[in-house]
Write a protein that holds these residues in place. Structure first.
Motif, mmCIF file in Angstrom:
data_model
loop_
_atom_site.group_PDB
_atom_site.id
_atom_site.type_symbol
_atom_site.label_atom_id
_atom_site.label_comp_id
_atom_site.label_asym_id
_atom_site.label_seq_id
_atom_site.Cartn_x
_atom_site.Cartn_y
_atom_site.Cartn_z
ATOM 1 N N VAL A 45 20.715 12.302 -47.829
ATOM 2 C CA VAL A 45 21.948 11.911 -47.156
ATOM 3 C C VAL A 45 21.561 11.140 -45.895
ATOM 4 O O VAL A 45 20.941 11.708 -44.982
ATOM 5 C CB VAL A 45 22.820 13.126 -46.790
ATOM 6 N N ASN A 46 21.887 9.870 -45.863
ATOM 7 C CA ASN A 46 21.614 9.024 -44.708
ATOM 8 C C ASN A 46 22.835 8.991 -43.792
ATOM 9 O O ASN A 46 23.963 9.226 -44.225
ATOM 10 C CB ASN A 46 21.259 7.612 -45.157
ATOM 11 N N THR A 47 22.606 8.649 -42.530
ATOM 12 C CA THR A 47 23.687 8.637 -41.550
ATOM 13 C C THR A 47 23.895 7.239 -41.005
ATOM 14 O O THR A 47 23.077 6.725 -40.243
ATOM 15 C CB THR A 47 23.392 9.606 -40.391
ATOM 16 N N SER A 48 24.995 6.628 -41.407
ATOM 17 C CA SER A 48 25.408 5.349 -40.850
ATOM 18 C C SER A 48 26.492 5.610 -39.805
ATOM 19 O O SER A 48 26.476 6.632 -39.124
ATOM 20 C CB SER A 48 25.882 4.417 -41.968
ATOM 21 N N SER A 49 27.447 4.709 -39.680
ATOM 22 C CA SER A 49 28.465 4.834 -38.640
ATOM 23 C C SER A 49 29.561 3.817 -38.903
ATOM 24 O O SER A 49 29.336 2.797 -39.577
ATOM 25 C CB SER A 49 27.829 4.570 -37.276
ATOM 26 N N GLY A 50 30.728 4.075 -38.336
ATOM 27 C CA GLY A 50 31.756 3.051 -38.341
ATOM 28 C C GLY A 50 31.269 1.778 -37.677
ATOM 29 O O GLY A 50 31.698 0.669 -38.029
ATOM 30 N N ALA A 51 30.339 1.915 -36.723
ATOM 31 C CA ALA A 51 29.760 0.736 -36.082
ATOM 32 C C ALA A 51 28.969 -0.103 -37.078
ATOM 33 O O ALA A 51 28.897 -1.332 -36.956
ATOM 34 C CB ALA A 51 28.860 1.163 -34.921
ATOM 35 N N GLY A 52 28.363 0.545 -38.070
ATOM 36 C CA GLY A 52 27.649 -0.184 -39.108
ATOM 37 C C GLY A 52 28.576 -0.823 -40.115
ATOM 38 O O GLY A 52 28.242 -1.838 -40.730
ATOM 39 N N LEU A 53 29.750 -0.240 -40.301
ATOM 40 C CA LEU A 53 30.724 -0.769 -41.255
ATOM 41 C C LEU A 53 31.556 -1.902 -40.662
ATOM 42 O O LEU A 53 31.862 -2.878 -41.342
ATOM 43 C CB LEU A 53 31.664 0.355 -41.708
ATOM 44 N N LEU A 54 31.921 -1.767 -39.379
ATOM 45 C CA LEU A 54 32.845 -2.717 -38.762
ATOM 46 C C LEU A 54 32.285 -3.424 -37.537
ATOM 47 O O LEU A 54 32.812 -4.466 -37.136
ATOM 48 C CB LEU A 54 34.136 -1.993 -38.355
ATOM 49 N N SER A 65 24.844 -1.085 -34.091
ATOM 50 C CA SER A 65 25.620 -1.548 -35.249
ATOM 51 C C SER A 65 24.710 -2.182 -36.293
ATOM 52 O O SER A 65 24.879 -1.942 -37.497
ATOM 53 C CB SER A 65 26.683 -2.557 -34.798
ATOM 54 N N ALA A 66 23.749 -2.995 -35.851
ATOM 55 C CA ALA A 66 22.832 -3.638 -36.788
ATOM 56 C C ALA A 66 21.968 -2.603 -37.504
ATOM 57 O O ALA A 66 21.736 -2.697 -38.722
ATOM 58 C CB ALA A 66 21.954 -4.647 -36.048
ATOM 59 N N ALA A 67 21.490 -1.597 -36.761
ATOM 60 C CA ALA A 67 20.670 -0.557 -37.381
ATOM 61 C C ALA A 67 21.473 0.242 -38.394
ATOM 62 O O ALA A 67 21.003 0.532 -39.506
ATOM 63 C CB ALA A 67 20.105 0.369 -36.304
#
Length: 305
Positions: free
Chosen positions: A156-165, A174-176
């Motif tokens: 399970v990896n952890t992204s973010s709304g910052a990565g999506l939008l 956001s780029a990471a």
């Protein structure tokens, strides 16, 4: 503690000393998993933290509740730290069944003020800190599969709304986090043949990284009631994704916030025009304008006015 949907499984959680990682580690243990608790104990910006080990504290909580836990204090953004994370699980508990990549910190700046060191540090902990543990865990599971042993592994990896939008003032973060989404779908495609499922979450919760930047949104309710931004709200989905019960689910991204779970559908082709020959710049612009008029508008960047 062997009852629960993760009974008998061994799970490694990075950045598990505080916030979401701590909530995940405790939730896995409550569902019967033996947990490797990783944390360097650094500050919010990645600089060395104070006295005490948050990883030791979380492991002690798990043991006090009747569970089993091991501590890993290595830097998972190094090859040695990632390798010893896997080795700690194998040497302590004899197996590794799930990896939750969660470690991270922030160094927020507007792009024109963002130093190269701040860019590199955030990329290192978030993106490289996902890649290296995933690489070493995947190598172990591939070897197990090739040796004829059944593998039902989960990442399970952890992204973010910052990565999506995207998020104003968080170009590095956001780029990471967007890069983690790409890594997730590739790992899912490559590792499925070995019995490994790889998914990602984009959580919203109150942590050290959010409670100051989004203080009003993240505040706990004053007089009880449902604490929508508690990190513990995200963990049930993570535990399910790390369990045998999630068989067949891979290469997917989920938003998790409060009591809401959303399956994200990612980049998909929208309106298209095909001339069958080369466009002139003017023609290409006219076609693009027509397509944009037919397309769904993108979601707003976080923090945009």
């Amino acid at each position: 503690m062997t009852d629960g949907i993760c009974g008998g499984r061994v799970v490694a959680v990075t950045g598990a000393g505080r916030g979401l990682g701590r909530a995940h580690a405790l939730a896995f243990a409550a569902e019967g998993a033996r947990v490797v608790v990783n944390d360097l104990g650094v500050g919010l910006d990645g600089t060395p933290g104070g006295a005490g080990s948050p990883a030791e504290e979380v492991a002690a909580e798990i043991r006090a509740a009747g569970g089993e836990a091991a501590v890993h204090a290595g830097d998972i953004a190094t090859a040695d730290g990632a390798a010893t994370l896997v080795a700690t699980a194998l040497e302590t508990f004899g197996r590794l069944d799930a990896l939750v990549n969660n470690a991270g910190f922030l160094r927020d700046r507007m792009l024109v003020n963002l130093d190269e060191d701040d860019w590199d540090a955030v990329m290192r902990v978030h993106l490289k800190g996902h890649f290296l543990p995933l690489k070493h865990a995947a190598a172990h599971w591939r070897a197990e599969a090739k040796a004829g042993r059944t593998v039902a592994a989960r990442v399970v990896n952890t992204s973010s709304g910052a990565g999506l939008l995207g998020s104003v003032g968080q170009g590095n973060y956001s780029a990471a986090k967007a890069g983690i989404l790409g890594l997730t779908v590739v790992a899912a495609a490559e590792m499925g043949r070995y019995g490994v499922q790889v998914n990602a979450i984009a959580p919203a919760a109150r942590t050290r990284m959010t409670e100051e930047a989004f203080a009003q949104t993240m505040a706990a309710p004053e007089e009880g009631g449902f604490d929508a931004m508690a990190p513990e709200n995200v963990s049930p989905l993570v535990v399910w994704l790390g369990s045998d019960a999630s068989a067949g689910v891979t290469g997917r991204v989920f938003e998790a916030e409060a009591g809401r779970i959303t399956v994200m559908e990612g980049w998909r082709p929208g309106p298209t025009a095909d001339k069958g020959a080369r466009w002139s710049p003017r023609e290409a612009g006219e076609a693009a304008q027509k397509l944009l008029a037919e397309a769904e508008p993108p979601g707003a960047v976080y923090g945009a006015s």
